[in-house]
Motif scaffolding. Sequence first.
Motif, PDB file in Angstrom:
ATOM      1  N   MET A 144       1.037  -1.122  -0.163  1.00  0.00           N
ATOM      2  CA  MET A 144      -0.306  -0.030   0.235  1.00  0.00           C
ATOM      3  C   MET A 144       1.287   1.357   0.054  1.00  0.00           C
ATOM      4  SD  MET A 144      -2.700  -1.413  -0.539  1.00  0.00           S
ATOM      5  CE  MET A 144      -2.098  -3.203  -0.770  1.00  0.00           C
ATOM      6  N   LYS A 145       2.059   1.048  -0.547  1.00  0.00           N
ATOM      7  CA  LYS A 145       3.338   2.537  -0.816  1.00  0.00           C
ATOM      8  C   LYS A 145       4.036   2.141  -1.876  1.00  0.00           C
ATOM      9  CE  LYS A 145       6.340   1.619   3.220  1.00  0.00           C
ATOM     10  NZ  LYS A 145       6.731   2.019   3.943  1.00  0.00           N
ATOM     11  N   GLU A 146       4.553   3.210  -2.393  1.00  0.00           N
ATOM     12  CA  GLU A 146       5.683   2.354  -3.139  1.00  0.00           C
ATOM     13  C   GLU A 146       7.104   1.962  -2.376  1.00  0.00           C
ATOM     14  OE1 GLU A 146       8.401   4.156  -6.873  1.00  0.00           O
ATOM     15  OE2 GLU A 146       6.896   5.790  -5.769  1.00  0.00           O
ATOM     16  N   PRO A 147       7.561   0.673  -2.946  1.00  0.00           N
ATOM     17  CA  PRO A 147       8.589   0.334  -1.854  1.00  0.00           C
ATOM     18  C   PRO A 147       9.388   1.028  -2.330  1.00  0.00           C
ATOM     19  CG  PRO A 147       7.328  -1.365  -3.504  1.00  0.00           C
ATOM     20  CD  PRO A 147       6.697   0.179  -4.316  1.00  0.00           C
ATOM     21  N   SER A 148      10.351   0.446  -0.922  1.00  0.00           N
ATOM     22  CA  SER A 148      12.009   2.222  -1.056  1.00  0.00           C
ATOM     23  C   SER A 148      12.793   1.680  -1.745  1.00  0.00           C
ATOM     24  CB  SER A 148      12.064   2.861   0.026  1.00  0.00           C
ATOM     25  OG  SER A 148      12.113   1.458   0.986  1.00  0.00           O
ATOM     26  N   GLN A 149      13.302  -0.201  -1.772  1.00  0.00           N
ATOM     27  CA  GLN A 149      13.804  -1.326  -1.670  1.00  0.00           C
ATOM     28  C   GLN A 149      14.699  -0.309  -2.985  1.00  0.00           C
ATOM     29  OE1 GLN A 149      12.197  -4.525  -0.088  1.00  0.00           O
ATOM     30  NE2 GLN A 149      13.536  -4.789   0.249  1.00  0.00           N
ATOM     31  N   ALA A 150      16.049  -0.558  -3.173  1.00  0.00           N
ATOM     32  CA  ALA A 150      16.488  -0.856  -4.645  1.00  0.00           C
ATOM     33  C   ALA A 150      16.426  -2.011  -5.299  1.00  0.00           C
ATOM     34  CB  ALA A 150      18.169  -0.726  -3.894  1.00  0.00           C
ATOM     35  N   ASP A 151      16.913  -2.078  -6.772  1.00  0.00           N
ATOM     36  CA  ASP A 151      17.235  -3.276  -7.487  1.00  0.00           C
ATOM     37  C   ASP A 151      14.978  -4.213  -7.927  1.00  0.00           C
ATOM     38  OD1 ASP A 151      19.425  -2.842  -8.161  1.00  0.00           O
ATOM     39  OD2 ASP A 151      20.083  -3.388  -6.215  1.00  0.00           O
ATOM     40  N   LEU A 152      14.491  -2.899  -7.659  1.00  0.00           N
ATOM     41  CA  LEU A 152      12.960  -3.632  -7.727  1.00  0.00           C
ATOM     42  C   LEU A 152      12.334  -3.419  -8.300  1.00  0.00           C
ATOM     43  CD1 LEU A 152      11.184  -3.339  -3.869  1.00  0.00           C
ATOM     44  CD2 LEU A 152      12.988  -5.306  -5.331  1.00  0.00           C
ATOM     45  N   VAL A 255     -16.327  12.090   3.417  1.00  0.00           N
ATOM     46  CA  VAL A 255     -15.635  12.019   4.246  1.00  0.00           C
ATOM     47  C   VAL A 255     -14.999  10.348   3.496  1.00  0.00           C
ATOM     48  CG1 VAL A 255     -14.906  10.982   6.831  1.00  0.00           C
ATOM     49  CG2 VAL A 255     -16.671  12.511   6.333  1.00  0.00           C
ATOM     50  N   GLU A 256     -13.750  10.843   3.789  1.00  0.00           N
ATOM     51  CA  GLU A 256     -12.508   9.679   3.573  1.00  0.00           C
ATOM     52  C   GLU A 256     -11.473   9.837   3.083  1.00  0.00           C
ATOM     53  OE1 GLU A 256     -13.325   9.052  -1.412  1.00  0.00           O
ATOM     54  OE2 GLU A 256     -12.547  10.695  -1.989  1.00  0.00           O
ATOM     55  N   SER A 257     -10.257   9.630   3.731  1.00  0.00           N
ATOM     56  CA  SER A 257      -8.698   9.473   3.444  1.00  0.00           C
ATOM     57  C   SER A 257      -8.789  10.155   1.919  1.00  0.00           C
ATOM     58  CB  SER A 257      -8.494   7.697   3.639  1.00  0.00           C
ATOM     59  OG  SER A 257      -8.034   7.309   2.616  1.00  0.00           O
ATOM     60  N   VAL A 258      -7.119  10.503   2.268  1.00  0.00           N
ATOM     61  CA  VAL A 258      -6.366  10.966   1.530  1.00  0.00           C
ATOM     62  C   VAL A 258      -6.254   9.037   0.359  1.00  0.00           C
ATOM     63  CG1 VAL A 258      -5.085  12.637   2.010  1.00  0.00           C
ATOM     64  CG2 VAL A 258      -4.030  10.487   2.141  1.00  0.00           C
ATOM     65  N   GLU A 259      -5.651   9.497  -0.814  1.00  0.00           N
ATOM     66  CA  GLU A 259      -5.402   8.006  -2.543  1.00  0.00           C
ATOM     67  C   GLU A 259      -3.855   7.318  -1.105  1.00  0.00           C
ATOM     68  OE1 GLU A 259      -7.180   8.849  -6.414  1.00  0.00           O
ATOM     69  OE2 GLU A 259      -5.104   8.967  -5.701  1.00  0.00           O
ATOM     70  N   VAL A 260      -4.785   5.935  -1.452  1.00  0.00           N
ATOM     71  CA  VAL A 260      -3.628   5.130  -1.205  1.00  0.00           C
ATOM     72  C   VAL A 260      -3.014   4.554  -2.313  1.00  0.00           C
ATOM     73  CG1 VAL A 260      -2.274   3.314   0.295  1.00  0.00           C
ATOM     74  CG2 VAL A 260      -4.008   5.142   1.011  1.00  0.00           C
ATOM     75  N   PRO A 261      -2.266   4.732  -2.298  1.00  0.00           N
ATOM     76  CA  PRO A 261      -1.318   4.077  -4.090  1.00  0.00           C
ATOM     77  C   PRO A 261      -0.924   2.651  -3.757  1.00  0.00           C
ATOM     78  CG  PRO A 261       0.248   5.360  -2.671  1.00  0.00           C
ATOM     79  CD  PRO A 261      -0.803   5.247  -2.232  1.00  0.00           C
ATOM     80  N   VAL A 262      -1.039   1.968  -4.405  1.00  0.00           N
ATOM     81  CA  VAL A 262      -1.132   0.718  -4.316  1.00  0.00           C
ATOM     82  C   VAL A 262       0.079  -0.225  -5.216  1.00  0.00           C
ATOM     83  CG1 VAL A 262      -2.287  -2.075  -4.443  1.00  0.00           C
ATOM     84  CG2 VAL A 262      -3.850  -0.452  -3.405  1.00  0.00           C
ATOM     85  N   PHE A 263       0.852  -1.018  -4.753  1.00  0.00           N
ATOM     86  CA  PHE A 263       2.130  -1.278  -6.030  1.00  0.00           C
ATOM     87  C   PHE A 263       2.545  -2.585  -6.089  1.00  0.00           C
ATOM     88  CE2 PHE A 263       3.011   3.251  -5.322  1.00  0.00           C
ATOM     89  CZ  PHE A 263       3.892   3.910  -6.507  1.00  0.00           C
ATOM     90  N   LEU A 264       2.914  -3.469  -7.029  1.00  0.00           N
ATOM     91  CA  LEU A 264       3.537  -4.680  -7.202  1.00  0.00           C
ATOM     92  C   LEU A 264       4.859  -4.200  -7.213  1.00  0.00           C
ATOM     93  CD1 LEU A 264       1.845  -8.003  -9.241  1.00  0.00           C
ATOM     94  CD2 LEU A 264       4.413  -6.846  -9.850  1.00  0.00           C
ATOM     95  N   ALA A 265       5.497  -5.086  -6.924  1.00  0.00           N
ATOM     96  CA  ALA A 265       7.729  -5.346  -7.175  1.00  0.00           C
ATOM     97  C   ALA A 265       7.658  -7.028  -7.309  1.00  0.00           C
ATOM     98  CB  ALA A 265       7.500  -3.951  -6.018  1.00  0.00           C
ATOM     99  N   TYR A 266       8.558  -6.199  -7.784  1.00  0.00           N
ATOM    100  CA  TYR A 266       9.345  -7.636  -7.905  1.00  0.00           C
ATOM    101  C   TYR A 266      10.961  -7.284  -8.151  1.00  0.00           C
ATOM    102  CZ  TYR A 266       8.047  -7.139 -12.276  1.00  0.00           C
ATOM    103  OH  TYR A 266       8.517  -7.357 -13.771  1.00  0.00           O
ATOM    104  N   PRO A 267      11.638  -8.501  -7.651  1.00  0.00           N
ATOM    105  CA  PRO A 267      13.649  -7.518  -8.036  1.00  0.00           C
ATOM    106  C   PRO A 267      14.126  -8.091  -9.289  1.00  0.00           C
ATOM    107  CG  PRO A 267      13.464  -9.888  -6.423  1.00  0.00           C
ATOM    108  CD  PRO A 267      11.860  -9.409  -6.564  1.00  0.00           C
ATOM    109  N   GLU A 268      14.877  -7.005  -9.649  1.00  0.00           N
ATOM    110  CA  GLU A 268      15.107  -6.973 -10.551  1.00  0.00           C
ATOM    111  C   GLU A 268      15.646  -8.423 -11.603  1.00  0.00           C
ATOM    112  OE1 GLU A 268      16.489  -5.223 -14.296  1.00  0.00           O
ATOM    113  OE2 GLU A 268      15.529  -3.797 -12.964  1.00  0.00           O
ATOM    114  N   GLU A 269      16.307  -9.041 -11.119  1.00  0.00           N
ATOM    115  CA  GLU A 269      16.819 -10.377 -11.696  1.00  0.00           C
ATOM    116  C   GLU A 269      15.766 -11.533 -11.980  1.00  0.00           C
ATOM    117  OE1 GLU A 269      17.656 -13.336  -8.051  1.00  0.00           O
ATOM    118  OE2 GLU A 269      18.136 -11.363  -7.456  1.00  0.00           O
ATOM    119  N   LEU A 270      14.004 -10.674 -11.412  1.00  0.00           N
ATOM    120  CA  LEU A 270      13.300 -11.315 -12.046  1.00  0.00           C
ATOM    121  C   LEU A 270      12.463 -11.132 -12.718  1.00  0.00           C
ATOM    122  CD1 LEU A 270      11.754 -13.001  -8.614  1.00  0.00           C
ATOM    123  CD2 LEU A 270      13.245 -14.406 -10.341  1.00  0.00           C
TER     124      LEU A 270
END
Length: 301
Positions: A144-152, A255-270
């Motif tokens: 539910m947020k953009e991944p911060s890890q490198a090489d993804l 009444v609602e929250s701000v937008e929450v982004p949904v990300f799909l991530a996987y390692p560069e090697e895949l």
Amino acid sequence: MDWDKLRIFHAVADAGSLTHAGDSLHLSQSAVSRQIRALEDSLKTTLFHRHARGLILTEQGELLFDATSAMVKRIEAATARIHDSEEEVFGELRVTTTHGFGAMWLAPRLAKFYEKYPDLKIDLMLAENVLDLPMREADVAIRMKEPSQADLIRKRLMAIRMRLYASPEYLEKNGTPESVEDMQDHRLICQNTQSAQVSAGLQLNQQLLSIVKTTLTVNNYFGVLQAVQSNLGIGVLPNYIIDGNPQVVRVLPEVESVEVPVFLAYPEELRQSKRVSAFRDFVQEEITEHRRSLRALSDQT
């Protein structure tokens, strides 16, 4: 060092027991014990503290376990890439996502995925903590947020919002609030503020908790939904759980929250992985189909 001994050491350290490691390795307890003693003799150090409750790694054992864990993950990655060089989609795919999204959005849709890829095994790991994809703790993550890890490699799938919902029966009996201030006359059902949840949901919950007089807090969205459907009050839930659900209706649309982004991530090697590509394409197709069905439902009303 002898890889066979390291492999046995890793299994024992992972299981914390000679017996359990022996079962997984199809070896007797005595054979496992002999290999561990031989490894300790060759290293001239003690790798385990032995006590009645099992085995605990020594400081030297922890260092060796870190090394064997990295080796095992690299071997698993190499094996996966070898399998991915084949035309067929098969093998195991480890997918991690949150409890709410995994149990209430993804899992009900997996039957269609298995129909298309019956030889693929999915290990669905539901957790609020973020697993380390580059270290191969999982193959694919939906978060539910953009991944911060490198090489993804990351792909934004959609955006969600936290909103207020209640059952028609509850509203018929207790009335429908016309403003946020009216919420003080209703029971609020939401995740407790100590639960792991997206920050947007936490902010909305805190705002509402400062207004209402009576609450029911639960530590996951499934419990919140069940309470709402049981006519206990007005619940705070992500819209992906509710969209198209006839058992609940939206309350206070402003009444609602701000937008929450949904990300799909996987390692560069895949990047070339056929298993990952098949799953990624499936999720994107399901989101497109979900949006199409919501538009059709909206047109009917």
